[in-house]
Scaffold this motif. Structure first.
Motif, PDB file in Angstrom:
ATOM      1  N   HIS A  33       7.651   0.242   1.366  1.00 22.13           N
ATOM      2  CA  HIS A  33       6.271   0.696   1.386  1.00 22.13           C
ATOM      3  C   HIS A  33       5.585   0.230   0.106  1.00 22.13           C
ATOM      4  CE1 HIS A  33       4.027   3.576   4.026  1.00 22.13           C
ATOM      5  NE2 HIS A  33       3.168   3.491   3.032  1.00 22.13           N
ATOM      6  N   GLY A  34       4.592  -0.622   0.233  1.00 24.43           N
ATOM      7  CA  GLY A  34       3.855  -1.130  -0.919  1.00 24.43           C
ATOM      8  C   GLY A  34       2.771  -0.162  -1.355  1.00 24.43           C
ATOM      9  N   PHE A  35       2.646  -0.010  -2.656  1.00 25.95           N
ATOM     10  CA  PHE A  35       1.710   0.939  -3.265  1.00 25.95           C
ATOM     11  C   PHE A  35       0.791   0.124  -4.159  1.00 25.95           C
ATOM     12  CE2 PHE A  35       1.809   5.400  -5.412  1.00 25.95           C
ATOM     13  CZ  PHE A  35       0.729   5.790  -4.650  1.00 25.95           C
ATOM     14  N   LEU A  36      -0.485  -0.030  -3.753  1.00 26.36           N
ATOM     15  CA  LEU A  36      -1.399  -0.914  -4.464  1.00 26.36           C
ATOM     16  C   LEU A  36      -2.616  -0.156  -4.979  1.00 26.36           C
ATOM     17  CD1 LEU A  36      -0.202  -2.591  -1.759  1.00 26.36           C
ATOM     18  CD2 LEU A  36      -1.351  -4.425  -2.963  1.00 26.36           C
ATOM     19  N   GLY A  37      -3.253  -0.743  -5.977  1.00 25.03           N
ATOM     20  CA  GLY A  37      -4.479  -0.171  -6.521  1.00 25.03           C
ATOM     21  C   GLY A  37      -4.702  -0.634  -7.944  1.00 25.03           C
ATOM     22  N   PRO A  38      -5.930  -0.514  -8.440  1.00 25.12           N
ATOM     23  CA  PRO A  38      -6.230  -0.953  -9.808  1.00 25.12           C
ATOM     24  C   PRO A  38      -5.530  -0.083 -10.833  1.00 25.12           C
ATOM     25  CG  PRO A  38      -8.075   0.266  -8.884  1.00 25.12           C
ATOM     26  CD  PRO A  38      -7.103   0.077  -7.766  1.00 25.12           C
ATOM     27  N   ASN A  39      -5.454  -0.580 -12.067  1.00 29.44           N
ATOM     28  CA  ASN A  39      -4.911   0.227 -13.154  1.00 29.44           C
ATOM     29  C   ASN A  39      -5.715   1.523 -13.284  1.00 29.44           C
ATOM     30  OD1 ASN A  39      -2.963  -1.686 -13.846  1.00 29.44           O
ATOM     31  ND2 ASN A  39      -4.370  -2.773 -15.215  1.00 29.44           N
ATOM     32  N   THR A 161       7.845  -6.024 -11.374  1.00 32.61           N
ATOM     33  CA  THR A 161       7.852  -7.457 -11.655  1.00 32.61           C
ATOM     34  C   THR A 161       6.725  -7.893 -12.587  1.00 32.61           C
ATOM     35  OG1 THR A 161       6.533  -7.928  -9.677  1.00 32.61           O
ATOM     36  CG2 THR A 161       8.924  -7.970  -9.424  1.00 32.61           C
ATOM     37  N   ALA A 162       6.064  -6.955 -13.234  1.00 36.24           N
ATOM     38  CA  ALA A 162       4.982  -7.309 -14.156  1.00 36.24           C
ATOM     39  C   ALA A 162       5.532  -8.171 -15.296  1.00 36.24           C
ATOM     40  CB  ALA A 162       4.342  -6.044 -14.718  1.00 36.24           C
ATOM     41  N   VAL A 188       7.227   0.723  -3.704  1.00 34.08           N
ATOM     42  CA  VAL A 188       7.032  -0.177  -4.834  1.00 34.08           C
ATOM     43  C   VAL A 188       5.547  -0.380  -5.095  1.00 34.08           C
ATOM     44  CG1 VAL A 188       7.336  -2.142  -3.253  1.00 34.08           C
ATOM     45  CG2 VAL A 188       7.514  -2.510  -5.727  1.00 34.08           C
ATOM     46  N   SER A 189       5.146  -0.196  -6.342  1.00 41.76           N
ATOM     47  CA  SER A 189       3.761  -0.490  -6.718  1.00 41.76           C
ATOM     48  C   SER A 189       3.704  -1.910  -7.269  1.00 41.76           C
ATOM     49  CB  SER A 189       3.243   0.513  -7.757  1.00 41.76           C
ATOM     50  OG  SER A 189       3.889   0.340  -9.006  1.00 41.76           O
ATOM     51  N   THR A 190       2.643  -2.625  -6.920  1.00 43.37           N
ATOM     52  CA  THR A 190       2.514  -4.011  -7.352  1.00 43.37           C
ATOM     53  C   THR A 190       1.049  -4.417  -7.365  1.00 43.37           C
ATOM     54  OG1 THR A 190       3.121  -6.307  -6.845  1.00 43.37           O
ATOM     55  CG2 THR A 190       2.823  -4.834  -4.975  1.00 43.37           C
ATOM     56  N   HIS A 191       0.744  -5.433  -8.198  1.00 41.97           N
ATOM     57  CA  HIS A 191      -0.593  -6.038  -8.209  1.00 41.97           C
ATOM     58  C   HIS A 191      -0.572  -7.416  -7.564  1.00 41.97           C
ATOM     59  CE1 HIS A 191      -2.664  -3.041 -10.595  1.00 41.97           C
ATOM     60  NE2 HIS A 191      -1.724  -3.087 -11.518  1.00 41.97           N
ATOM     61  N   TYR A 192       0.604  -7.872  -7.139  1.00 40.54           N
ATOM     62  CA  TYR A 192       0.731  -9.219  -6.596  1.00 40.54           C
ATOM     63  C   TYR A 192       0.582  -9.194  -5.081  1.00 40.54           C
ATOM     64  CZ  TYR A 192       2.723 -10.254 -11.203  1.00 40.54           C
ATOM     65  OH  TYR A 192       2.920 -10.387 -12.557  1.00 40.54           O
ATOM     66  N   MET A 193      -0.374  -9.979  -4.568  1.00 41.40           N
ATOM     67  CA  MET A 193      -0.636  -9.960  -3.132  1.00 41.40           C
ATOM     68  C   MET A 193       0.494 -10.601  -2.329  1.00 41.40           C
ATOM     69  SD  MET A 193      -3.342  -8.232  -2.723  1.00 41.40           S
ATOM     70  CE  MET A 193      -2.807  -7.283  -4.164  1.00 41.40           C
ATOM     71  N   THR A 282     -20.212 -27.635   1.462  1.00 43.07           N
ATOM     72  CA  THR A 282     -19.403 -27.478   2.670  1.00 43.07           C
ATOM     73  C   THR A 282     -19.104 -26.003   2.854  1.00 43.07           C
ATOM     74  OG1 THR A 282     -18.368 -29.646   2.361  1.00 43.07           O
ATOM     75  CG2 THR A 282     -17.250 -28.090   3.828  1.00 43.07           C
ATOM     76  N   LEU A 283     -19.442 -25.468   4.020  1.00 44.88           N
ATOM     77  CA  LEU A 283     -19.205 -24.056   4.317  1.00 44.88           C
ATOM     78  C   LEU A 283     -18.436 -23.929   5.630  1.00 44.88           C
ATOM     79  CD1 LEU A 283     -22.141 -24.165   2.760  1.00 44.88           C
ATOM     80  CD2 LEU A 283     -22.246 -21.761   3.465  1.00 44.88           C
ATOM     81  N   HIS A 284     -17.446 -23.068   5.652  1.00 42.08           N
ATOM     82  CA  HIS A 284     -16.813 -22.732   6.915  1.00 42.08           C
ATOM     83  C   HIS A 284     -16.212 -21.333   6.835  1.00 42.08           C
ATOM     84  CE1 HIS A 284     -13.487 -24.541   4.579  1.00 42.08           C
ATOM     85  NE2 HIS A 284     -12.689 -23.740   5.276  1.00 42.08           N
ATOM     86  N   ARG A 285     -16.207 -20.653   7.970  1.00 40.51           N
ATOM     87  CA  ARG A 285     -15.686 -19.287   8.048  1.00 40.51           C
ATOM     88  C   ARG A 285     -14.158 -19.320   8.018  1.00 40.51           C
ATOM     89  NH1 ARG A 285     -18.592 -17.035  12.280  1.00 40.51           N
ATOM     90  NH2 ARG A 285     -19.787 -15.527  11.056  1.00 40.51           N
ATOM     91  N   ILE A 286     -13.559 -18.404   7.253  1.00 41.77           N
ATOM     92  CA  ILE A 286     -12.108 -18.317   7.173  1.00 41.77           C
ATOM     93  C   ILE A 286     -11.664 -16.883   7.429  1.00 41.77           C
ATOM     94  CG2 ILE A 286     -11.916 -20.242   5.532  1.00 41.77           C
ATOM     95  CD1 ILE A 286     -11.529 -18.152   3.314  1.00 41.77           C
ATOM     96  N   LYS A 287     -10.395 -16.719   7.746  1.00 44.04           N
ATOM     97  CA  LYS A 287      -9.840 -15.384   7.964  1.00 44.04           C
ATOM     98  C   LYS A 287      -9.636 -14.710   6.608  1.00 44.04           C
ATOM     99  CE  LYS A 287      -5.821 -12.991   9.953  1.00 44.04           C
ATOM    100  NZ  LYS A 287      -6.610 -11.990  10.689  1.00 44.04           N
ATOM    101  N   PRO A 288     -10.036 -13.457   6.442  1.00 42.51           N
ATOM    102  CA  PRO A 288      -9.816 -12.776   5.167  1.00 42.51           C
ATOM    103  C   PRO A 288      -8.335 -12.657   4.851  1.00 42.51           C
ATOM    104  CG  PRO A 288     -11.244 -11.486   6.620  1.00 42.51           C
ATOM    105  CD  PRO A 288     -10.703 -12.598   7.427  1.00 42.51           C
ATOM    106  N   GLY A 289      -7.999 -12.731   3.582  1.00 43.67           N
ATOM    107  CA  GLY A 289      -6.638 -12.481   3.124  1.00 43.67           C
ATOM    108  C   GLY A 289      -6.565 -11.128   2.445  1.00 43.67           C
ATOM    109  N   LEU A 290      -5.347 -10.700   2.135  1.00 42.70           N
ATOM    110  CA  LEU A 290      -5.179  -9.415   1.458  1.00 42.70           C
ATOM    111  C   LEU A 290      -5.936  -9.369   0.138  1.00 42.70           C
ATOM    112  CD1 LEU A 290      -1.482  -8.183   1.817  1.00 42.70           C
ATOM    113  CD2 LEU A 290      -3.566  -7.014   2.540  1.00 42.70           C
ATOM    114  N   GLU A 291      -5.929 -10.497  -0.584  1.00 36.91           N
ATOM    115  CA  GLU A 291      -6.617 -10.511  -1.877  1.00 36.91           C
ATOM    116  C   GLU A 291      -8.114 -10.294  -1.698  1.00 36.91           C
ATOM    117  OE1 GLU A 291      -6.699 -13.060  -6.024  1.00 36.91           O
ATOM    118  OE2 GLU A 291      -5.114 -13.318  -4.551  1.00 36.91           O
TER     119      GLU A 291
END
Length: 306
Positions: A33-39, A161-162, A188-193, A282-291
């Motif tokens: 289970h990933g635990f994410l969020g800003p400092n 892994t910081a 696990v808490s992480t800042h890495y996508m 140049t513009l094109h629509r892309i799928k959003p990523g986690l970041e």
């Protein structure tokens, strides 16, 4: 499988400021289970409440079927907790550190268990090396080994892994997935996508409150973000122009491109139409990523300081 962590409405305040506010989470056995969020979002405080190091001001629940308020001593016996900062003795060798930790937990057949742990984590050839002389990646591996000596049922890893190089992070995650395949549960808490994408489930926390939860795919799909990738000359000036559009929620540099996002798909496409006519862009629509999603969530969150 039954829930290894099942807590509801956890709240914790320091100096009158709520650092965890009405937080609930359920983690199934054998899952990462990933635990994410800003400092400063309350992740470490939450982890410490789960493993019995802090008592919540409000809320209830269980960890490993033990009450987080009244059975904290039992929880500590069955949890491996790896902190952000390396906390072993730097003037002891790898082997001496593990032997000391095994003594604290009164591990049966201590020397045998230490030897097996050294082999499992690839530390045997360095067993006599002082912990203080290890690189960040090897210190991380030693810290994980120390967490596993007493055969915990749950691993709580707080940004483990910081500051570690990419290969060491990859090796670390191979170990985590192997442990999960053997039935261990990991929070696990992480800042890495890239690490977040390796988790079975994710929960994003911002300034004390849970914002979103689900698999990586579910989190992206629920975000409602419409992302356009824009490339061209003079990106700083282009970014300034795009930020002036009311339909644009965010403009974020990604290498030699900009990611332009909004939540009203039709309105955003219409607003970008003049830019799509320009020959220098140049513009094109892309799928959003986690970041993209987590930058958006962080941008929208309200700081609880003060």
């Amino acid at each position: 499988m039954s829930a290894v962590i099942d807590v509801r409405h956890l709240t914790k305040a320091f100096d009158g400021r709520k650092v965890v506010d009405d937080f609930s989470i359920r983690v199934e056995g054998g899952r990462i289970h990933g635990f994410l969020g800003p400092n400063g979002s309350g992740k470490t405080t939450t982890i410490r409440m789960l493993c019995g190091l802090l008592t919540p001001d409000a809320g209830e629940g269980t960890c490993l079927d033990f009450d987080i308020r009244t059975q904290t001593a039992e929880i500590k016996k069955h949890v491996g907790y790896m902190t952000q900062k390396f906390s072993l003795y730097e003037d002891l060798s790898i082997s001496e550190n593990l032997d000391f930790i095994a003594r604290i937990y009164a591990v049966p057949r201590r020397k045998e268990v230490v030897a097996k742990t050294l082999e499992r984590l690839g530390l045997a050839t360095r067993r006599q090396q002082l912990a203080g002389s290890l690189s960040g990646g090897w210190k991380q591996r030693l810290a994980l080994a120390a967490c596993l000596l007493h055969e915990p049922k749950l691993l709580l890893l707080d940004e483990p892994t910081a500051g570690v190089d990419p290969k060491a992070r990859r090796d670390f995650w191979e170990n985590i997935h192997q442990l999960a395949s053997e039935g261990m549960t990991v929070l696990v808490s992480t800042h890495y996508m890239d690490e977040a994408e390796q988790c079975h489930e994710l929960v994003y926390m911002a300034y004390g409150r849970k914002v979103v939860e689900g698999t990586a795919g579910e989190v992206v799909d629920r975000s409602g973000l419409d992302i356009w990738e824009v490339s061209g000359s003079d990106l700083p000036e282009l970014s300034r122009e795009l930020r002036q559009l009311s339909e644009v929620e965010m403009v974020v540099p990604f290498g030699l491109t900009l990611h332009v996002s909004g939540r009203n798909h039709d309105a955003l496409e219409k607003a970008l139409a003049p830019f799509r006519q320009r020959s220098d862009l140049t513009l094109h629509r892309i799928k959003p990523g986690l970041e993209d999603v987590f930058i958006s969530l962080m941008d929208k969150s309200v700081d609880n300081f003060g």
